[in-house]
Enzyme design. Sequence first.
Site, PDB file in Angstrom:
ATOM      1  N   THR A   1     -24.872 -19.263 -42.384  1.00 40.38           N
ATOM      2  CA  THR A   1     -26.101 -19.585 -41.649  1.00 40.38           C
ATOM      3  C   THR A   1     -27.212 -18.646 -42.095  1.00 40.38           C
ATOM      4  OG1 THR A   1     -24.944 -20.509 -39.745  1.00 40.38           O
ATOM      5  CG2 THR A   1     -27.163 -19.693 -39.367  1.00 40.38           C
TER       6      THR A   1
ATOM      7  N   HIS B   1     -31.010 -25.519 -37.083  1.00 40.89           N
ATOM      8  CA  HIS B   1     -30.241 -24.799 -36.061  1.00 40.89           C
ATOM      9  C   HIS B   1     -30.335 -25.529 -34.712  1.00 40.89           C
ATOM     10  CE1 HIS B   1     -28.170 -20.775 -35.811  1.00 40.89           C
ATOM     11  NE2 HIS B   1     -28.151 -21.143 -34.543  1.00 40.89           N
TER      12      HIS B   1
ATOM     13  N   LYS C   1     -26.354 -23.023 -44.956  1.00 40.22           N
ATOM     14  CA  LYS C   1     -26.727 -23.819 -43.784  1.00 40.22           C
ATOM     15  C   LYS C   1     -28.059 -23.330 -43.214  1.00 40.22           C
ATOM     16  CE  LYS C   1     -24.965 -24.978 -39.146  1.00 40.22           C
ATOM     17  NZ  LYS C   1     -26.110 -24.501 -38.353  1.00 40.22           N
TER      18      LYS C   1
ATOM     19  N   VAL D   1     -28.034 -36.070 -34.523  1.00 36.70           N
ATOM     20  CA  VAL D   1     -27.179 -37.243 -34.769  1.00 36.70           C
ATOM     21  C   VAL D   1     -26.474 -37.627 -33.464  1.00 36.70           C
ATOM     22  CG1 VAL D   1     -25.173 -38.117 -36.007  1.00 36.70           C
ATOM     23  CG2 VAL D   1     -26.847 -36.675 -37.194  1.00 36.70           C
ATOM     24  N   ARG D   2     -26.782 -38.836 -32.964  1.00 37.97           N
ATOM     25  CA  ARG D   2     -26.178 -39.315 -31.718  1.00 37.97           C
ATOM     26  C   ARG D   2     -25.642 -40.740 -31.829  1.00 37.97           C
ATOM     27  NH1 ARG D   2     -27.071 -34.755 -31.322  1.00 37.97           N
ATOM     28  NH2 ARG D   2     -28.055 -33.550 -29.649  1.00 37.97           N
TER      29      ARG D   2
ATOM     30  N   TYR E   1     -22.178 -15.566 -39.653  1.00 43.05           N
ATOM     31  CA  TYR E   1     -23.372 -14.749 -39.505  1.00 43.05           C
ATOM     32  C   TYR E   1     -23.106 -13.438 -40.231  1.00 43.05           C
ATOM     33  CZ  TYR E   1     -25.250 -17.720 -35.774  1.00 43.05           C
ATOM     34  OH  TYR E   1     -25.775 -18.767 -35.060  1.00 43.05           O
TER      35      TYR E   1
ATOM     36  N   TYR F   1     -28.025 -23.295 -21.926  1.00 43.28           N
ATOM     37  CA  TYR F   1     -27.756 -22.635 -23.210  1.00 43.28           C
ATOM     38  C   TYR F   1     -27.444 -23.681 -24.280  1.00 43.28           C
ATOM     39  CZ  TYR F   1     -25.356 -20.428 -27.031  1.00 43.28           C
ATOM     40  OH  TYR F   1     -24.972 -20.074 -28.299  1.00 43.28           O
TER      41      TYR F   1
ATOM     42  N   SER G   1     -17.447 -21.446 -35.306  1.00 39.78           N
ATOM     43  CA  SER G   1     -18.535 -20.471 -35.243  1.00 39.78           C
ATOM     44  C   SER G   1     -18.009 -19.040 -35.330  1.00 39.78           C
ATOM     45  CB  SER G   1     -19.295 -20.647 -33.928  1.00 39.78           C
ATOM     46  OG  SER G   1     -20.222 -19.602 -33.728  1.00 39.78           O
TER      47      SER G   1
END
Length: 369
Positions: free
Chosen positions: A156, A256, A232, A290-291, A130, A25, A107
């Site tokens: 979003t 997303h 967003k 982004v890492r 949402y 997920y 969230s």
Amino acid sequence: MDLITNVSEFEAIAKQKLPKMIYDYYASGAEDEWTLKENRNAFSRILFRPRILRDVSKIDLTTNVLGFDISMPIMIAPTAMQKMAHPQGEYATARAASAAGTIMTLSSWATSSVEEVASTGPGIRFFQLYVLKNRNVVTQLVRRAESAGFKAIALTVDTPILGRREADIKNRFTMPPHLIFKNYEGLDLGKLDKKTDDSGLASYAAGQVDRSLNWEDVKWLQTITSLPILVKGVITSEDTKLAIQAGASGIIVSNHGARQLDYVPATITALEEVVKAAGGKIPVFLDGGVRRGTDVFKALALGASGVFIGRPVVFSLAVDGEAGVRKVLEILHDEFHLTMALCGCRSLKEITRDHVVTEWDRPRIDPRL
């Protein structure tokens, strides 16, 4: 933890620790997952043009986002159901963000409520929204977030319907029965603990999320809250201009996490188009892929005011709770600091477009000496 030297290593450990359904997920993207891979790969095609012999004995990473001073331009994106990763879930993430002096976005589909996250102590927090079919619930949620001290709404806009995430379909994804969407507790919005022939989340979203959401609703939101609204999910210049017309306070360039429409560009590829269209009227932020601290620098060089990280948070949470999230933020902070030094930049305002070269730039022709 002591042996972890970069953010991506958390994912491999999390994969071993988490049940397959939960790891899939968090990790998967839509359909062929081309955009999921491209969100990372596109960063690798942007190269540096470092400047040398600059005094970099002092480097300042601090910045200001919507009027709030933070320690670095690296913030936490909204990721749903964090208690699937660790029992402390959003509590741990909130404390880690606060300790790092940066912003956490909670969230709508969190497993901890706005009030619970506020109870963890001081911190600058945004609330991701949402818009549901039941607008009374939306109004109630936004006002609860405002009352709990949240400082902005991240609306979003790329999810009128959930993307086709095939791993979730195969796994018949559903939230563990001991968890609920805490922001919706007591609101009779149904539960995500029933097995379906599809992704349980996709079925839930289809029943609750308002597909009629449009630009007028961005204006409507401004009538129910005084909080600034970040839009967003913008990746085009056309929608950037419409967001500004609708009164948005900022834009988050986002696909997303490549979980909605496959074969859209990587966010770092779409960023400059949005920045140019915004024309400095409102700040533009980026999430997706982004890492590394080098990724943060590249985003700022292309005009972003900051970046948000998502998957690194849930994977580090799965590995070691609050300490894991702290470590991710520390690694990215230190890598970004190093990149600034090696590119000859002492503050964020010294990071310019001239510090990077992209595949869409015209070939540079050096003047004849």
